[in-house]
Design an enzyme around this catalytic site. Structure first.
Site, PDB file in Angstrom:
ATOM      1  N   ASP A 498       0.881  -1.154   0.000  1.00 30.37           N
ATOM      2  CA  ASP A 498       0.000   0.000   0.000  1.00 30.37           C
ATOM      3  C   ASP A 498       0.931   1.219   0.000  1.00 30.37           C
ATOM      4  OD1 ASP A 498      -2.302   1.534   0.224  1.00 30.37           O
ATOM      5  OD2 ASP A 498      -2.247   1.520   2.398  1.00 30.37           O
ATOM      6  N   LYS A 499       0.459   2.387  -0.432  1.00 24.90           N
ATOM      7  CA  LYS A 499       1.359   3.548  -0.480  1.00 24.90           C
ATOM      8  C   LYS A 499       1.287   4.368   0.809  1.00 24.90           C
ATOM      9  CE  LYS A 499       0.556   7.427  -2.765  1.00 24.90           C
ATOM     10  NZ  LYS A 499       0.883   8.545  -1.867  1.00 24.90           N
ATOM     11  N   ASP A 883      -1.891  -1.211   5.767  1.00 24.63           N
ATOM     12  CA  ASP A 883      -2.225  -0.727   7.112  1.00 24.63           C
ATOM     13  C   ASP A 883      -3.414  -1.461   7.735  1.00 24.63           C
ATOM     14  OD1 ASP A 883      -4.302   0.225   5.625  1.00 24.63           O
ATOM     15  OD2 ASP A 883      -3.827   2.349   5.875  1.00 24.63           O
ATOM     16  N   ALA A 885      -6.601  -1.337   6.972  1.00 24.32           N
ATOM     17  CA  ALA A 885      -7.932  -0.725   6.887  1.00 24.32           C
ATOM     18  C   ALA A 885      -8.649  -1.124   5.606  1.00 24.32           C
ATOM     19  CB  ALA A 885      -7.806   0.792   6.976  1.00 24.32           C
TER      20      ALA A 885
END
EC number: 7.6.2.16
Length: 1226
Positions: A498-499, A883, A885
């Site tokens: 993920d960024k 993360d 989410a």
């Protein structure tokens, strides 16, 4: 008939199963009972292990609608069997009110959906009451879910709540009034108690289940066999070890059950208020809730006992239990389509689509917001195991089997040992018959060879390495809830990142703003907090368009929203309960600038009047909030400036999305160029828009209006430019991964060009590499789907960005190593929309794009999961780092998902890193590789241990001898267990290397290593065995002979265990036994050292101090008793005294054996590589992995990669194979 008998349930879902009907057959049962008695209960055990056989041998096939037992088989690659008994739910119960009885639409085939029309449900209740016959519904339970028979489907299906097939309109029109008590009771009978029941099994039940494990049954068989052969000490030791193993296993399993039970039961039963049809509020236990109940969410919050959709009010919810994301989320009421301007009545409600309006079970409602004294209400949509938390608990209780080549090969390895055992079994029988041994002894000895070949300590040995790796991971802050996946992580060759918050810092810094006036961009401004801008619509949008809330006086919410709000320096105030009660239409949240920013609007002498001039106070109230949606990529609020008659709509989100919803004349002509300039520099850009709403839109109408009615015809206001800095460790970690031939891919919800820029900055895309953007368009107006290929401008300083240098088109490089094929000079980038179109219309292109796809931008959570699956389909071992989410699905789907979460163990992924840094990824891969190599070492060692002992016993059987009780004990306890548990302690190598460990046991190098060591061990054992017979002092011995009791000592030492009255029954004490015992004891230690590989995946074995000390002590002890016999030890181990020159000869045999074994094992690595490269050069071997094979094909494909400014069209879909014809238009 067959079609009728075999059906599929949960079609198209992850837990899809085939279902077969059976009825109990009494004559079959009688035959099986007889078989159980004849086999001494073994047949019963076999049927316990094999549910498919159990049903087939005791039942006959029957139609599913009339069957008594169902047999279920999963349709995945594991094809697992389950069986379940059909039960009946009786509806003949007393009426719940004076005129009503229970009704069941299930018997009429309507079990699977709730009745939407409550009047119809009432009428049916009345009708059923007048019918004399009782209703019985057939159902079965599987994995905590009830499946009811449905006449309309002619199949079983689970009972669905309001989460499927119910429109948003009917949620308000038919379900918002609540249920009558009669309807509530009727539904409770069908849906059962609303609880996620994790029953902690009794110790006895767990004990029985553990003891009936095939491994322990085999142990029991071995112990009985050894006892009959008078190996009492060894049998007792194995029993003690098994008891310790069972107790520790029971403790661990029960502890897990208790933890899960406590996690679930902590808030399982609470008192809740529900609204009934007559608007009365009834207080009930949460366990009594059913779908359709209208639950009142208390003001001070609660832990949700079910899944419910908000129909009134707003809630601040902490969803960290489900997602691992600790930032509170704002949930708003579901839009009511019936009062929406556009009237989109046909939209179906879905908990996933309408996440922002759904309160999920297990999440904590921190506080609620309310309007005009109305209650905050939510309609229960799912209860029990159907809820999101229930499904999560089910996935923990009933995990899918782990498919990994190592574990498949382990079974093959055991089968090979069984085959070897069978040979020994036959040999022993023939040898004993030829030597006229008694039948009882033949049976015992031939069965004994089987117990020797299959090592009892194998399962414990295999888990040791994983347990040690888990401990080491815990030390570096990585927690694991699925230990079996550690081995799989050793194979990872592609990592998706993920960024935001993963590669880059979590927080964004406000770099500046660029406002728009008269459809022209103004110059960028750094400072937003100024008197000049305080009353501008731009700042008003920044002040209101967010989901921030005050929790215990502290502003909380999305980090981006927090940074934006802090930049303008405004104050946020939330209305208290008292204020709401006083004023019917007070704004729930008010924002205002600090006094020092407001220009002086009144003269100094008129200060007394200011108290009554409310308009002089500049405040904005937030009337309605449409939260940020990942799918829509925007959020919107309706607000009103204090004193104004009209309301304002403010919107912020992805610039491309916002611009498309604005009036074209308000969007600057150079919008795309300005946006591109910022995104290429790696800035995160957010656009703002505003619109004055019509005065007819009252406060009450706004509460029910849909967002589509608000989010159009906006005025474009400008851009907010946020700086998202790379984390300090990111470039170094990615460089380490690239050096180790591990591909890296970025999956983000951010803008495409920003993502490409960050990919370049962090080294994911090298400066000289080309980026090809795939822009896919779905079919429209009769035109087929197509992909436009654009080459991203890599050199920002180039004058003419549209001109493409023909030499810049990627060159194909031929690589010697197949692993290097993935490192080429071009990368594909695409957004989520394009990815979906390609998946649907260009399936032939998907594998090619997966091979070089590096940047996937604007990806929705479900698209991230689809990407992981697409990469796995071309045989990549995929890791995912996010993360937790928006990445839950992808983290679970990946071979190794690692969540950067503050929580100790996030249920969202198998691994959780407490430090929010991607440096955990190389650590995990290193530990995975070390654990995998440890598994191989242990497997090889256990294989050699089995074969060495097997051959020792086979040699001794030839002279009607065997190893002694204490000899077995010494080998298995002192040598094998100590070595196995210490050789697994080697820590991981300190850096990642390009080489990857093999994925399975059945590989050329590994098999050659094992076979060569077997030959060496057998050779030297045979040498000792036959050479001792050639000695001049050698005397032959037989069972019951007392040759060694009367010989005294040949070398000054006496060694005898039995006296004249008790001759050696088993013929243990003889020269062959002593020779074979000493040589084999050394051989176990020799192969342990030979197989304890260090570099490049583990630290060298000399750094494993426990192993070194153990081996040295064992060597010293065996050497000591061999060269300097101790009478008491010789008596216990039943060793005979041999002349000193023969001891020296045995030492020479052992030393030569050690030299040959270690030399062969060391040279295997070098020769293995040479032979492999030679074999590859001699014949073009087809690579096993699909991505390698594809890379080879693409090297000679002249049409790949696509040329710049070309278009690929999906010509026509071919139904037969699902592929598409592709034409390229220049």
């Amino acid at each position: 008939m067959d079609k009728e008998e075999r059906k599929t349930i949960n079609q198209g879902q992850e837990d899809e199963m085939e279902i077969y009907g059976y009825n109990l057959c009494r004559w079959k049962l009688a035959i099986v009972s007889l078989g159980v008695v004849c086999t001494g209960g073994f047949l019963l055990l076999l049927l316990y292990w094999m549910p498919e056989w159990r049903v087939k041998v005791t039942c006959v096939r029957a139609a599913i609608k009339d069957c008594e037992v169902v047999l279920l088989r999963t349709t995945d690659e594991f094809r697992t069997w389950f069986c379940a008994k059909i039960r009946f739910l009786s509806l003949e119960t007393p009426p719940f009110s004076s005129s009503k009885s229970l009704v069941n639409k299930v018997s009429n085939g309507h079990a699977v959906h709730l009745t939407e029309n409550l009047a119809e449900e009432n009428r049916l209740e009345m009708n059923k009451y007048s019918q004399p016959q009782s209703q019985q519904i057939r159902y079965f339970t599987h994995h905590s879910v009830k499946y009811f028979w449905s006449d309309s489907l002619h199949n079983f299906d689970f009972l669905k709540g309001l989460d499927e097939g119910v429109s948003c309109t009917s949620i308000y029109e038919k379900h918002s009034a609540g249920l009558t008590k009669g309807m509530h009771a009727y539904r409770k009978l069908l849906y059962g108690v609303n609880e996620i029941a994790v029953k902690v099994p009794s110790v006895f039940k767990l004990l029985v289940k553990e003891v009936l494990n095939p491994f322990y049954i085999f142990q029991l068989f071995s112990v009985i066999l050894w006892s009959t052969d008078e190996y009492y000490y060894y049998a007792i030791t194995i029993v003690i070890m098994s008891i310790v193993s069972i107790i520790s296993s029971l403790y661990a399993i029960r502890k897990q059950y208790i933890m899960l039970h406590d996690m679930v039961a902590a808030h399982s039963t609470v008192r809740v208020s529900v609204c009934r049809v007559n608007e009365e509020i009834e207080e009930i236990f949460s366990t009594d809730l059913v779908p359709g109940d209208v639950m009142v969410i208390p003001l001070n919050g609660t832990v949700m006992p079910c899944d419910a959709v908000l129909i009134n009010g707003t809630c601040i919810v902490n969803e960290s239990m489900l997602t691992g994301e600790s930032v509170p989320v704002t949930k708003t009421n579901l839009p009511n389509p019936s009062v929406d301007m556009k009237g989109t009545r046909d939209e179906l409600y879905s908990p996933e689509t309408h996440r922002r309006h759904t309160l999920f079970c297990g999440t904590t409602v921190i506080q609620t917001r309310f309007y005009a004294g109305e209650l905050v209400k939510a309609i229960v949509v799912r209860t029990g195991f159907s809820t999101s938390k229930g499904q999560l608990v089910r996935s923990i209780l009933y995990p899918k089997p782990t498919d990994f080549k190592l574990y498949r090969d382990a079974y093959l390895f055991l089968l090979c040992l069984v085959a070897v055992a069978a040979i020994g079994f036959i040999y022993t029988i023939i040898n004993n018959i030829l030597n006229e041994v008694e039948v009882a002894d033949i049976i015992i000895e031939s069965l004994d060879i089987i117990t020797i070949t299959v090592p009892p300590a194998l399962p414990a040995a295999m888990t040791a390495g994983i347990v040690y790796a888990q401990r080491r991971l815990k030390k570096v802050g990585i927690f694991c809830i699925s230990p079996q996946r550690i081995n799989i992580c050793g194979q990872l060759n592609l990592i998706c990142f993920d960024k935001t918050g993963t590669l880059t810092e979590d927080g964004l810094d406000l770099w500046g703003i660029q406002r728009v006036e008269n459809a022209r961009f103004l110059l960028p401004e750094e400072k937003v907090c100024s008197e000049m801008l305080v009353k501008s619509q731009f700042v008003a949008c920044m002040a209101t368009c967010h989901s921030l809330t005050k929790i215990e006086g502290v502003l909380s919410g999305d980090p981006l929203d927090l940074k934006m709000f802090e930049a303008i320096g405004w104050i946020l105030e939330e209305a208290t309960e008292e204020e709401t009660a006083l004023h019917n239409r007070i704004m729930p949240t008010v924002v205002r600038p600090p006094k020092q920013l407001l220009p002086e609007s009144a003269p100094a002498g008129n200060q007394e009047m200011e108290l009554f001039e409310l308009p002089a106070v500049y405040e904005i109230g937030i009337v309605r909030q449409f939260p940020f949606s990942s799918a829509l990529q925007r959020m919107c609020v309706v607000a009103r400036v204090l004193g104004d008659r009209k309301m304002d709509a403010y919107m912020k989100g992805a610039p491309e999305v916002i611009a498309s919803l604005c009036k074209p004349e308000t969007v600057p002509v150079d919008f795309e160029k300005v946006l591109e300039d910022y995104t290429k520099q790696g800035f995160r850009v957010i656009a703002l828009a505003h619109r004055k709403l019509e005065s007819k839109l009252t406060w009450h109408k706004v509460q029910n209006v849909g967002r589509d009615a608000i989010e159009n015809n906006m005025d474009f206001m400008g851009l907010i430019i946020m700086q998202n800095k790379l984390k300090r460790e990111t470039p170094a970690v990615l460089e380490d991964l690239h050096k180790a031939n591990i591909r890296t891919v970025m999956v983000t919800g951010d803008n495409m060009l920003t993502a490409v820029s960050v990919a370049r900055d962090c080294g994911m895309i090298l400066p000289q590499d080309k980026v090809i953007i795939a822009e896919a368009l779905p079919p429209k107006d009769g035109k087929v789907a197509k992909i436009n290929w654009h080459y991203a401008d890599t050199m920002t300083q180039s004058n003419d960005s549209s001109a493409i240098d023909p030499e810049a088109i990627p060159i194909k490089l031929v690589h010697d190593n197949l692993e290097d094929l993935q490192v080429t000079r071009y990368h594909f980038a695409m957004n989520g929309k394009s990815f979906s179109v390609i998946l649907e219309h260009f399936q032939d292109l998907v594998p090619k794009l997966m091979l070089h796809g590096t940047v996937f931008a604007r990806m929705a959570p479900d698209q991230k999961t689809q990407l992981v699956e697409a990469l796995q389909n071309v045989d990549y071992y995929v890791g995912m780092c996010g993360d937790g989410a928006n990445d839950c699905g992808a983290l679970k789907r990946a071979h190794g998902g690692i969540s950067l979460s503050e929580l100790e163990a996030s249920v969202a992924s198998p691994f959780t890193s407490r430090t929010p840094s991607i440096s955990c990824v190389p650590n995990l891969i290193r530990e995975g590789r070390a654990a995998l190599m440890t598994s191989f070492c242990v497997f090889k060692f256990m294989a050699l241990y089995s074969i060495i002992q097997y051959f020792s016993v086979t040699l001794l059987y030839s002279i009607l001898s065997n190893l002694g009780d204490f000899q077995f004990l010494f080998i298995d306890l002192a040598i094998i267990l100590v070595v196995v548990f210490t050789m697994s302690l080697n820590p991981a190598w300190k850096e990642l290397v390009a080489q990857r460990p093999p994925s399975g046991l059945i590989s050329g190098a590994l098999l050659f290593s094992v076979l060569s060591q077997i030959i060496i061990s057998i050779g030297f054992q045979s040498l000792g065995f036959f050479w001792v017979k050639q000695q001049t002092w050698y005397k032959e011995s037989h069972p019951y002979s007392d040759a060694f009791n009367t010989t005294g000592s040949l070398d000054g030492n006496s060694s005898h265990l039995n006296d004249e009255t008790n001759p050696d029954k088993h013929n243990i004490e003889n020269y062959e036994n002593t020779t074979v015992f000493f040589i084999s004891s050394f051989q176990y230690l020799i192969v342990a050292i030979a197989f304890s590989k260090g570099k490049p995946f583990r630290q060298p074995c000399y750094k494993n101090y426990f192993f070194v000390v153990s081996v040295v002590m064992l060597y010293a002890f065996i050497l000591f008793i061999m060269l300097h016999p101790v009478d008491s030890i010789d008596q216990v181990l039943q060793i005979v005294c041999v002349p000193y020159p023969w001891r020296i000869t045995m030492l020479i045999i052992v030393l030569v054996n050690a030299f040959v074994s270690i030399a062969v094992e060391e040279s295997l690595d070098w020769w293995g590589k040479c032979c492999l490269s030679w074999a590859l050069n001699c014949r073009k071997k087809m690579p096993k992995a699909k991505y390698m094979y594809l890379a080879q094909e693409l090297l000679v494909d002249p049409e790949w990669p696509p040329k710049p400014q070309t278009t690929t069209e999906a010509k026509a879909l071919v139904k037969e194979n699902g592929s598409c014809q592709i034409i390229t238009i220049t």
